[in-house]
Design a protein around this motif. Sequence first.
Motif, PDB file in Angstrom:
ATOM      1  N   GLN A 158       0.828  -1.196   0.000  1.00 16.89           N
ATOM      2  CA  GLN A 158       0.000   0.000   0.000  1.00 16.89           C
ATOM      3  C   GLN A 158       0.872   1.258   0.000  1.00 16.89           C
ATOM      4  OE1 GLN A 158      -3.431  -0.210  -0.230  1.00 16.89           O
ATOM      5  NE2 GLN A 158      -2.932  -2.394  -0.511  1.00 16.89           N
ATOM      6  N   PRO A 159       0.298   2.411  -0.391  1.00 17.39           N
ATOM      7  CA  PRO A 159       1.052   3.665  -0.325  1.00 17.39           C
ATOM      8  C   PRO A 159       1.655   3.884   1.060  1.00 17.39           C
ATOM      9  CG  PRO A 159      -0.982   4.004  -1.523  1.00 17.39           C
ATOM     10  CD  PRO A 159      -1.047   2.613  -0.968  1.00 17.39           C
ATOM     11  N   GLY A 160       2.908   4.309   1.075  1.00 18.78           N
ATOM     12  CA  GLY A 160       3.612   4.496   2.328  1.00 18.78           C
ATOM     13  C   GLY A 160       4.470   3.313   2.719  1.00 18.78           C
ATOM     14  N   GLN A 161       4.314   2.189   2.015  1.00 19.01           N
ATOM     15  CA  GLN A 161       5.099   1.000   2.328  1.00 19.01           C
ATOM     16  C   GLN A 161       6.287   0.860   1.380  1.00 19.01           C
ATOM     17  OE1 GLN A 161       2.007  -2.079   2.126  1.00 19.01           O
ATOM     18  NE2 GLN A 161       2.133  -2.281   4.350  1.00 19.01           N
ATOM     19  N   VAL A 162       7.399   0.363   1.921  1.00 14.29           N
ATOM     20  CA  VAL A 162       8.564   0.042   1.100  1.00 14.29           C
ATOM     21  C   VAL A 162       8.266  -1.237   0.326  1.00 14.29           C
ATOM     22  CG1 VAL A 162      10.999  -0.623   1.127  1.00 14.29           C
ATOM     23  CG2 VAL A 162      10.165   1.145   2.703  1.00 14.29           C
ATOM     24  N   PHE A 163       8.430  -1.189  -1.005  1.00 14.35           N
ATOM     25  CA  PHE A 163       8.119  -2.367  -1.820  1.00 14.35           C
ATOM     26  C   PHE A 163       9.330  -2.920  -2.558  1.00 14.35           C
ATOM     27  CE2 PHE A 163       7.714   1.187  -4.698  1.00 14.35           C
ATOM     28  CZ  PHE A 163       8.142   0.713  -5.942  1.00 14.35           C
ATOM     29  N   LYS A 164      10.458  -2.228  -2.489  1.00 14.05           N
ATOM     30  CA  LYS A 164      11.672  -2.726  -3.144  1.00 14.05           C
ATOM     31  C   LYS A 164      12.882  -2.155  -2.422  1.00 14.05           C
ATOM     32  CE  LYS A 164      11.908  -3.155  -7.663  1.00 14.05           C
ATOM     33  NZ  LYS A 164      12.319  -4.578  -7.905  1.00 14.05           N
ATOM     34  N   ILE A 165      13.889  -2.996  -2.219  1.00 15.89           N
ATOM     35  CA  ILE A 165      15.145  -2.578  -1.598  1.00 15.89           C
ATOM     36  C   ILE A 165      16.299  -3.056  -2.468  1.00 15.89           C
ATOM     37  CG2 ILE A 165      16.633  -2.685   0.429  1.00 15.89           C
ATOM     38  CD1 ILE A 165      14.169  -3.321   2.115  1.00 15.89           C
ATOM     39  N   LEU A 166      17.161  -2.119  -2.857  1.00 17.35           N
ATOM     40  CA  LEU A 166      18.339  -2.446  -3.657  1.00 17.35           C
ATOM     41  C   LEU A 166      19.601  -2.000  -2.921  1.00 17.35           C
ATOM     42  CD1 LEU A 166      17.116  -1.254  -7.185  1.00 17.35           C
ATOM     43  CD2 LEU A 166      17.058  -3.582  -6.261  1.00 17.35           C
ATOM     44  N   GLN A 167      20.714  -2.628  -3.260  1.00 20.79           N
ATOM     45  CA  GLN A 167      22.010  -2.206  -2.722  1.00 20.79           C
ATOM     46  C   GLN A 167      23.041  -2.269  -3.848  1.00 20.79           C
ATOM     47  OE1 GLN A 167      23.041  -3.750   1.148  1.00 20.79           O
ATOM     48  NE2 GLN A 167      25.235  -3.437   0.794  1.00 20.79           N
ATOM     49  N   PRO A 168      23.027  -1.249  -4.705  1.00 22.64           N
ATOM     50  CA  PRO A 168      23.895  -1.278  -5.898  1.00 22.64           C
ATOM     51  C   PRO A 168      25.358  -1.002  -5.619  1.00 22.64           C
ATOM     52  CG  PRO A 168      22.618   0.750  -5.837  1.00 22.64           C
ATOM     53  CD  PRO A 168      22.129  -0.090  -4.695  1.00 22.64           C
ATOM     54  N   HIS A 169      25.681  -0.531  -4.395  1.00 26.22           N
ATOM     55  CA  HIS A 169      27.054  -0.138  -4.093  1.00 26.22           C
ATOM     56  C   HIS A 169      27.562  -0.793  -2.814  1.00 26.22           C
ATOM     57  CE1 HIS A 169      27.193   3.187  -7.071  1.00 26.22           C
ATOM     58  NE2 HIS A 169      25.907   3.354  -6.774  1.00 26.22           N
ATOM     59  N   ASP A 170      28.887  -0.768  -2.660  1.00 22.80           N
ATOM     60  CA  ASP A 170      29.517  -1.174  -1.413  1.00 22.80           C
ATOM     61  C   ASP A 170      29.719   0.008  -0.482  1.00 22.80           C
ATOM     62  OD1 ASP A 170      29.734  -3.851  -2.230  1.00 22.80           O
ATOM     63  OD2 ASP A 170      31.595  -3.421  -3.328  1.00 22.80           O
ATOM     64  N   GLY A 171      29.249   1.172  -0.896  1.00 24.70           N
ATOM     65  CA  GLY A 171      29.307   2.377  -0.076  1.00 24.70           C
ATOM     66  C   GLY A 171      27.979   3.106  -0.148  1.00 24.70           C
ATOM     67  N   VAL A 172      27.889   4.197   0.562  1.00 23.67           N
ATOM     68  CA  VAL A 172      26.646   4.963   0.628  1.00 23.67           C
ATOM     69  C   VAL A 172      26.396   5.689  -0.691  1.00 23.67           C
ATOM     70  CG1 VAL A 172      25.428   6.804   1.850  1.00 23.67           C
ATOM     71  CG2 VAL A 172      26.956   5.271   3.104  1.00 23.67           C
ATOM     72  N   ALA A 173      25.184   5.572  -1.218  1.00 23.75           N
ATOM     73  CA  ALA A 173      24.827   6.283  -2.455  1.00 23.75           C
ATOM     74  C   ALA A 173      24.719   7.775  -2.179  1.00 23.75           C
ATOM     75  CB  ALA A 173      23.514   5.750  -3.011  1.00 23.75           C
ATOM     76  N   LEU A 174      25.243   8.587  -3.107  1.00 22.52           N
ATOM     77  CA  LEU A 174      25.276  10.035  -2.946  1.00 22.52           C
ATOM     78  C   LEU A 174      24.423  10.781  -3.957  1.00 22.52           C
ATOM     79  CD1 LEU A 174      29.115  10.432  -2.286  1.00 22.52           C
ATOM     80  CD2 LEU A 174      27.272  10.420  -0.584  1.00 22.52           C
ATOM     81  N   ASP A 175      24.066  10.124  -5.055  1.00 18.52           N
ATOM     82  CA  ASP A 175      23.242  10.780  -6.073  1.00 18.52           C
ATOM     83  C   ASP A 175      22.437   9.718  -6.810  1.00 18.52           C
ATOM     84  OD1 ASP A 175      22.164  12.902  -7.417  1.00 18.52           O
ATOM     85  OD2 ASP A 175      23.945  13.359  -8.621  1.00 18.52           O
ATOM     86  N   ILE A 176      21.259  10.110  -7.281  1.00 16.14           N
ATOM     87  CA  ILE A 176      20.364   9.207  -8.011  1.00 16.14           C
ATOM     88  C   ILE A 176      19.741   9.969  -9.166  1.00 16.14           C
ATOM     89  CG2 ILE A 176      18.229   7.860  -7.933  1.00 16.14           C
ATOM     90  CD1 ILE A 176      18.759   7.223  -5.052  1.00 16.14           C
ATOM     91  N   ASP A 177      19.721   9.330 -10.336  1.00 15.54           N
ATOM     92  CA  ASP A 177      19.034   9.898 -11.493  1.00 15.54           C
ATOM     93  C   ASP A 177      18.392   8.748 -12.269  1.00 15.54           C
ATOM     94  OD1 ASP A 177      18.136  11.944 -13.092  1.00 15.54           O
ATOM     95  OD2 ASP A 177      20.002  12.175 -14.217  1.00 15.54           O
ATOM     96  N   PHE A 178      17.424   9.083 -13.124  1.00 13.86           N
ATOM     97  CA  PHE A 178      16.740   8.070 -13.925  1.00 13.86           C
ATOM     98  C   PHE A 178      16.815   8.455 -15.405  1.00 13.86           C
ATOM     99  CE2 PHE A 178      15.051   7.233  -9.772  1.00 13.86           C
ATOM    100  CZ  PHE A 178      14.851   5.856  -9.753  1.00 13.86           C
ATOM    101  N   HIS A 179      16.956   7.451 -16.251  1.00 13.01           N
ATOM    102  CA  HIS A 179      17.030   7.671 -17.687  1.00 13.01           C
ATOM    103  C   HIS A 179      15.719   8.289 -18.168  1.00 13.01           C
ATOM    104  CE1 HIS A 179      17.427   6.880 -21.984  1.00 13.01           C
ATOM    105  NE2 HIS A 179      18.705   6.604 -21.784  1.00 13.01           N
TER     106      HIS A 179
END
Length: 462
Positions: A158-179
Amino acid sequence: MEARKLISEAHLIVQQFLESQGYSDALAAFLREATPVLEDIPKSMPAPRPLLETLTDIRMNQLHSQLGQLNMLSEIEEKDFATPGDNTMPNEVGLIYKATHSVNIILARTAGVSVAPTWQDLEANPEMTSKTVQALISAAADRTVKFTLLDQPHGDDQPGQVFKILQPHDGVALDIDFHPHHPELMLTSAMDKSAVLTNTITGEVHQKFKDHTKFVIRAKFAMDGAVIVTGAHDKTVNIYKVKEDQNHGNGSLPTYVLDKTLNFKGAVEGMCVLPPSKNRSPTVVIGTRDDNYLHYVDLTNYSIVKYNMNVNKDDWVSFTPMEISASPHNEGGYLLVSTDSPTGRQILFRTGSALQLFDYYGVPTDAFSTPRHVWHRSGKYFYVTGNDNKIYYFSVGTQQVVGTLDGHTSVIRGLYMDHARNILVSCGFDKTVRTWVNASTISASNSAPRASHPYDSDMVLE
């Protein structure tokens, strides 16, 4: 009467300056000797403008006058700045997400993201291979990137719930963009010195770039997705281009190759991909530490034009351009720069020039601050973070603080403006993500008949 007011204000300015600089002995002596004057100042008297801010303003005005820049606004700019905003900017808290992460949150934004269909979707349409959901995407110190539903349910979530968790890095992500054309292609950069393309449908890493040697602080798509630009604390900017031999007609995701590395004086902090305009080539603007220039990089041929951020054109470095962004309403005609100056200075440039249109003050800042700012979609307001855990919003044309958004209890690390929804998103070290909306939107929604919904617009999500 006016002389007495000036004397009172002067005493308050001195007291404020001694306190801010930590001159405890001098402050104690001043308070002892100035007691008669200080005790006579009315409690209702507003706090004066800080001394450093006033001196900076005086110096800037002197320099502007010397260089003849006071009356250089174009007719279009004068009209734009004189036209007031419509007061539709977010000014009230909407939602507070308190349980998304249990650690410091570095950034948060919204996006329409492609994900795999649920069994309910496949039951309705067996041919479905993906769907787009509106999500809040956040990255935190636990190295995770989490996707939270915004508006509509997705399967059992439902809205407000986490529905996907990713870990693309071995460190903390600092920026995110989408194609811009492949909503399933997420670009992230991180403290592990890498940038990563992740397929949000499968959750798998599509491509990983390991060409930097320090934190990759910025990562953006450019030229309609044909280019990726990354900036890092190793003093370099890397530019990647789509492989020329790639078949774009088969529906496959693009892959990229490193095409150019640019070297700068200092660690990259600010980076802005300018919006398309008929008046310029595709361009990214770079700002670094230890440098008083903004660097405009032409993405078609990698030529660089530099513009001095100092009005008097000297090479003294007194601040770092920590955040850079282009105005959203006039093809990026203005460039806003947030600095780490102790005066809290924000500078509005005419894009593609060194001309400083306005300076803005009043945001608490120091040399350790990482100010973040965003524009309202109208181009009439902008928001910027202060080191007092508040968000300040300014009127661009009047150069005045319109108000503050209070609520965060620790450092605000991320700020994002959803122009389509007119929602501001903030996050920080109090481990919360907050959305901010216009008060009239809340009033309208509260007066309208309400449908069944799992939470209210002002409810805290635990």
